[in-house]
Design a protein around this motif. Structure first.
Motif, mmCIF file in Angstrom:
data_model
loop_
_atom_site.group_PDB
_atom_site.id
_atom_site.type_symbol
_atom_site.label_atom_id
_atom_site.label_comp_id
_atom_site.label_asym_id
_atom_site.label_seq_id
_atom_site.Cartn_x
_atom_site.Cartn_y
_atom_site.Cartn_z
ATOM 1 N N LEU A 6 0.869 -1.069 0.038
ATOM 2 C CA LEU A 6 -0.053 -0.149 0.224
ATOM 3 C C LEU A 6 0.756 1.196 0.011
ATOM 4 O O LEU A 6 1.865 1.077 0.402
ATOM 5 C CB LEU A 6 -0.758 0.092 1.276
ATOM 6 C CG LEU A 6 -0.366 0.521 2.484
ATOM 7 C CD1 LEU A 6 -0.641 1.987 2.405
ATOM 8 C CD2 LEU A 6 -0.936 -0.228 3.832
ATOM 9 N N SER A 22 1.888 7.169 4.594
ATOM 10 C CA SER A 22 0.404 7.835 4.508
ATOM 11 C C SER A 22 0.191 8.702 5.680
ATOM 12 O O SER A 22 -0.805 8.567 6.148
ATOM 13 C CB SER A 22 -0.463 6.410 4.806
ATOM 14 O OG SER A 22 0.007 5.589 5.764
ATOM 15 N N TYR A 341 -3.279 -4.939 -7.025
ATOM 16 C CA TYR A 341 -3.059 -3.972 -6.233
ATOM 17 C C TYR A 341 -2.539 -2.581 -6.906
ATOM 18 O O TYR A 341 -1.857 -2.625 -7.723
ATOM 19 C CB TYR A 341 -2.282 -4.097 -4.904
ATOM 20 C CG TYR A 341 -0.872 -4.679 -5.316
ATOM 21 C CD1 TYR A 341 -0.032 -3.493 -5.344
ATOM 22 C CD2 TYR A 341 -0.548 -5.774 -5.414
ATOM 23 C CE1 TYR A 341 1.311 -3.807 -5.388
ATOM 24 C CE2 TYR A 341 0.890 -6.366 -5.659
ATOM 25 C CZ TYR A 341 1.684 -5.127 -5.553
ATOM 26 O OH TYR A 341 3.061 -5.643 -5.765
ATOM 27 N N GLY A 343 -2.290 2.009 -5.931
ATOM 28 C CA GLY A 343 -2.154 3.233 -5.117
ATOM 29 C C GLY A 343 -1.687 4.372 -5.797
ATOM 30 O O GLY A 343 -0.902 4.415 -6.681
ATOM 31 N N ASP A 345 -0.556 8.765 -4.590
ATOM 32 C CA ASP A 345 -0.336 9.484 -3.472
ATOM 33 C C ASP A 345 0.164 10.722 -3.772
ATOM 34 O O ASP A 345 0.831 10.851 -4.904
ATOM 35 C CB ASP A 345 0.773 9.033 -2.398
ATOM 36 C CG ASP A 345 0.898 9.906 -0.935
ATOM 37 O OD1 ASP A 345 1.358 10.926 -1.249
ATOM 38 O OD2 ASP A 345 0.190 9.802 0.006
ATOM 39 N N GLU A 364 -5.580 3.885 -2.131
ATOM 40 C CA GLU A 364 -4.976 2.380 -2.065
ATOM 41 C C GLU A 364 -6.435 1.251 -2.226
ATOM 42 O O GLU A 364 -7.488 1.593 -1.947
ATOM 43 C CB GLU A 364 -4.565 2.044 -0.798
ATOM 44 C CG GLU A 364 -3.554 3.125 -0.581
ATOM 45 C CD GLU A 364 -2.848 2.928 0.942
ATOM 46 O OE1 GLU A 364 -3.362 2.111 1.601
ATOM 47 O OE2 GLU A 364 -2.279 3.544 1.398
#
Length: 717
Positions: A6, A22, A341, A343, A345, A364
Motif C-alpha cells: 500500500l 500515509s 493492487y 495506489g 499519493d 489504495e
C-alpha cells in the motif's frame, strides 16, 4: 501470509529520490551515514536526534554485518521496541510487532506499515509481507514507533521503511553467500550514472536453502530495475520489481513434540506435503517538483505525486484432514488467490514563515480473486493427499482506502519545535461470493477514522558537538478488522460479521536523545491504551470468527546506546521492557473445533506473542590490517503462546561472533569478506510461536549453531 503493498506518504524513498508514507511528507537527498538522516515520519529530511519521535536507523553496513541479507530479522535485534522473529519457515513470513502491535498475528504481518523502496508492502485491510525486501540494495532501514505512526493511516502500530541506496558512481557488484543448512545465494547489481541527470540500477539475486528442519527447503528469486532523472527542480523515478518464492512448510510443533525433538517436522507436514508458492510483480513511479520563490507568493514550496501497481499470487497447501473438510461450509485445504493492487499519493508542501505544512491525499486498492480447494483427491485406498482437488471456495474480495492528511511543524524558537498532524480516511471492505452451495458469504462494510497526533521537541543542550533533545507526543490510532476477521459470523449465518468493531488506541510517549562524538543514547517511555481489542472468538469447520474483548494496555521503556571508548573500539546496546496486558476479562477457545469459547482469560493476562524483556549488545574492534571483530549477545524473555497464558515459550540468550575485512584491489576494485557464527553455544530455543494455534502446534524452533561466509566484489566502471 501476506499481501499487497500500500502506498504511504512518508516513505517513498524511491532510490533516494523522495520518501513518503500515509501521513506526512518527506524528501530524501544524499547525506553522510554518520548523520543518521531519516525521512520517515517527518515533513522533510532530518537527523535522528532532531526527530520528535522514537525512530531507529539500521544503515547499510549494519545490514551487511548481520548476515546474508535474506531476512529482515537478521539486523532488527538492535532496534528497541520492535520484534522481528525468523520462523525458520519460508512458507510463512517473519513475525513482526512494534510495542505489541501485530503480535497476535499467527501468520504473516499485520498492524504494521511496511514500505519497500517507496512501494507499500501492507494492504489497506492491514495485512502485509516483507519477503520481497531487497536488503542488499538498501541504503538503510528506518523503524518508527509510537504516536507518529498513526499518520500512516489504518493499522499502523509501527512503520518499517526500506530506503534504497542511491547511484553515485557507475559500478558492478557481485556477492556470494554460503551458510549452514544448505543456504546458497548469489547476488548481482549494476549501477549506472548515465549523465544529463539520468541514473539506473539493475539487481537480481537467487537464494536456495535446505533448512535445519526436514521439509523446510525454499528458493527465492528477486529482481529490481530502477531509472531516475533529475535536474535543479525535478526528480522522477520509475521502478519495477519481481519476486518468486516456492517453499516447503514444516509446520509448528506441539509442546510434547518440541520437548522431544525441536528440529523435527510435524507429521502432518509430510503427510499433506504442506508448501506455498508466491509470486509478485510491481511497478511504481514518483515525481517531485520544487517551486520557485514566486509560486503563490512564495508559499508553495514543493509538490510530489507517486503511484504504483502490481500483482501477487499465492497458493498454499495446508494440513487439514479430509474428514474436517466434509463440513459443507469448509473452504478447503488449499488457499489460492490472485491479487491486483494499486495506489496513488499526491501532496503539496507549504511554507508560512516558521511553519512548514504538508497537505495531501492518498488512495489504495487491493482486489483478491480468492479460491479454496480440497487438498486431496479420491477416497479410501485411492485417496491422494497434498494435491489440489475440488473447488470449495470462490469469491472476490476488495479493500480500498481513501485518505486526506496534513502535518505541520512550527519552529517556535531555535530550541522549541511543535509538530501536529491529522489523517482522516475511510476503509471499505467487500466480498462477493460465487460459491453458493454452502450459503452466500458476500458482505460490505466500511469504517471511517480520524487519527490526530501532536508533539513537542525541546533542545535542552547544545554545546559544540554535544546535544540533548527531549520530546513528548500523543496520538489516537485506528485498526479496522481485516477481510479475514470479518469473513464469517459467529452464529454461522451468511455475510460479514457486522458486529465487529475496529480497535482504537490512545498513545503517549516521552523521549530523550543525547549526542556527543563518542557517545549517543536514545530513550523513550510510552503508554498505550487500546479499546475494543480484537481476538479470536470461535474456530470450527474451517471458519474462524473474531470478537472485541475490551481494553488492553501496552506500556514500556526503550533504550539504545552507542559508545566508542577508544580508537578502534565500539559498543552498542538496545534494551526493551514491555508490559502488554488485557485489562478486561473474556473467554477464549481451548482448541479446534470450538463453536463457543469456554476458557477464561482473566484481566492482567499477557497479550500472546509479546515479549516482556529483550536486549541486544555488541562489542566490536576494528584494525586496518586485521579487519573488524565483534561479539554480539541477545536475550529474550518468555512469550505466551495464547491469550489464556496456558503455556509459554521459554526465554533464551544467544551469542554470535563475526569478522569482516575489505581490501582494495586497485583499478577501482574492492573485495569484502564477512564471516559470522550465530548461536555460538548451540542453544535449543523456540525462535517464534504460532499465536493461538487451534491444533496446539505453537512452537517453531530457532536455528542451531549457524556458520555464514559472504564475499562481495565491487568494480567501478
Amino acid at each position: 501470509m501476506s499481501q499487497r503493498p500500500l502506498f504511504s506518504p512518508h516513505a517513498l524513498a524511491v532510490a533516494c529520490a523522495l520518501a513518503c508514507s500515509s501521513g506526512a511528507f518527506a524528501q530524501s537527498s544524499a547525506a553522510a551515514p554518520s548523520e543518521e538522516v531519516v525521512v520517515t515520519g517527518s515533513l522533510t529530511q532530518q537527523r535522528v536526534q532532531d526527530a520528535p519521535f522514537a525512530i531507529t536507523v539500521v544503515d547499510r553496513d549494519a545490514l551487511r554485518r548481520a548476515g546474508p541479507m535474506v531476512n529482515l530479522s537478521e539486523a532488527m535485534s538492535q532496534v528497541p521496541g520492535v520484534v522481528v522473529n525468523n520462523r525458520g519457515n519460508y512458507a510463512q513470513d517473519l513475525q513482526i510487532s512494534s510495542r505489541g502491535f501485530g503480535a497476535r498475528a499467527a501468520f504473516g504481518v499485520r498492524s504494521m506499515r511496511l514500505v519497500a523502496d517507496g512501494i507499500p508492502a501492507s494492504g489497506p485491510d492491514g495485512q502485509g509481507q516483507v519477503a520481497h525486501f531487497d536488503l542488499a540494495g538498501a541504503q538503510r532501514i528506518e523503524v518508527l514507533r509510537g504516536p507518529f505512526s498513526v499518520l500512516y493511516g489504518n493499522s499502523s502500530g509501527g512503520v518499517i521503511a526500506l530506503v534504497a541506496a542511491p547511484v553515485k558512481t557507475s559500478e558492478v557488484e557481485v556477492g556470494v553467500d554460503a551458510a549452514s543448512f544448505g543456504l546458497r545465494q548469489v547476488r548481482g547489481s549494476v549501477g549506472l550514472a548515465l549523465g544529463q541527470g539520468f541514473d539506473a540500477r539493475l539487481s537480481a539475486s537467487h537464494m536456495e536453502v535446505e533448512g535445519y528442519r526436514p521439509h523446510s527447503a525454499a528458493q527465492r528469486d528477486l529482481g529490481q530495475a530502477r531509472l531516475g532523472w533529475q535536474n535543479d527542480t525535478d526528480r522522477v523515478v520509475v521502478q519495477v520489481g519481481a519476486y518468486d518464492q516456492p517453499a516447503d512448510d514444516p509446520l509448528g510443533l506441539t509442546r510434547a513434540d518440541f520437548n522431544s525433538n525441536p528440529y523435527q517436522t510435524a507429521a502432518q507436514a509430510t503427510q499433506f506435503n504442506t508448501r506455498k508458492a508466491a509470486r509478485q510483480t510491481q511497478a511504481g513511479a514518483s515525481w517531485r517538483h520544487l517551486f520557485g520563490a514566486d509560486a503563490l507568493g512564495g508559499l508553495l514550496r514543493e509538490s510530489q505525486v507517486a503511484l504504483y501497481s502490481g500483482d501477487r499470487s499465492v497458493t498454499q497447501w495446508q494440513a487439514i484432514p479430509a474428514a474436517t473438510q466434509a463440513n459443507p461450509r469448509h473452504g478447503g485445504g488449499v488457499v489460492d488467490f490472485d491479487r491486483a493492487y494499486s495506489g496513488v499519493d499526491a501532496r503539496l508542501r507549504w511554507g508560512f514563515g516558521p511553519v512548514e505544512l504538508v497537505t495531501g491525499l492518498a488512495q489504495e486498492r487491493q482486489q483478491d480473486d480468492r479460491r479454496g480447494y480440497e487438498n486431496f483427491t479420491g477416497t479410501g485406498a485411492s485417496q491422494v493427499l497434498g494435491v489440489t482437488g475440488k473447488l470449495r471456495r470462490d469469491e472476490q474480495n476488495t479493500a480500498t482506502s481513501r485518505d486526506v492528511y496534513t502535518q505541520a511543524e512550527w519552529t517556535l524558537n531555535p530550541d522549541w519545535v511543535a509538530s501536529a498532524g491529522v489523517r482522516s480516511g475511510k476503509v471499505s471492505l467487500r466480498a462477493r461470493d460465487a460459491y453458493l452451495s454452502n450459503g452466500d458469504d458476500s458482505g460490505d462494510l466500511s469504517f471511517s477514522y480520524t487519527n490526530p497526533v501532536a508533539g513537542l521537541r525541546w533542545q535542552a543542550l547544545k554545546e559544540g558537538s554535544r546535544s540533548l533533545h527531549l520530546h513528548a507526543s500523543a496520538a489516537r490510532g485506528f485498526e479496522a478488522p481485516t477481510l479475514g476477521e470479518l469473513a464469517y459470523k459467529p452464529d454461522a449465518s451468511a455475510g460479514f460479521n457486522t458486529a465487529l468493531k475496529p480497535q482504537v488506541s490512545r498513545q503517549l510517549e516521552l523521549g530523550l536523545k543525547y549526542r556527543e562524538p563518542a557517545f549517543a543514547v536514545d530513550a523513550a517511555v510510552f503508554d498505550t491504551r487500546v479499546s475494543d481489542e480484537l481476538a479470536t472468538l470461535s474456530n470450527s469447520g474451517g471458519r474462524s470468527t473474531f470478537q472485541n474483548v475490551g481494553a488492553t494496555q501496552r506500556r514500556g521503556l526503550e533504550l539504545a546506546g552507542r559508545w566508542e571508548p577508544a580508537r578502534g573500539w565500539r559498543t552498542q546496546a538496545a534494551l526493551t521492557w514491555l508490559d502488554a496486558t488485557y485489562r478486561d476479562a473474556f473467554k477464549a477457545c481451548a482448541g479446534t473445533p470450538c463453536t463457543t469459547p469456554t476458557v477464561d482469560v482473566p484481566a492482567g493476562n499477557r497479550i500472546a506473542g509479546t515479549q516482556a524483556r529483550s536486549a541486544w549488545a555488541e562489542l566490536a574492534w576494528r584494525d586496518s590490517a586485521w579487519g573488524e571483530f565483534a561479539l554480539e549477545a541477545r536475550g529474550v524473555g518468555r512469550v505466551a503462546v495464547n491469550d489464556s497464558n496456558s503455556d509459554f515459550a521459554a526465554g533464551y540468550g544467544l551469542a554470535a561472533l563475526r569478522w569482516s575485512q575489505q581490501w582494495s584491489l586497485g583499478q577501482a576494485q574492492r573485495l569484502e569478506l564477512t564471516a559470522r557464527i550465530d548461536n555460538l553455544a548451540d542453544r535449543v530455543y523456540a525462535g517464534s510461536v504460532i499465536v493461538g494455534d487451534g491444533n496446539g502446534r505453537y512452537f517453531e524452533a530457532g536455528a542451531p549453531r549457524t556458520v555464514w561466509v559472504g564475499v562481495r566484489w565491487v568494480h567501478g566502471l
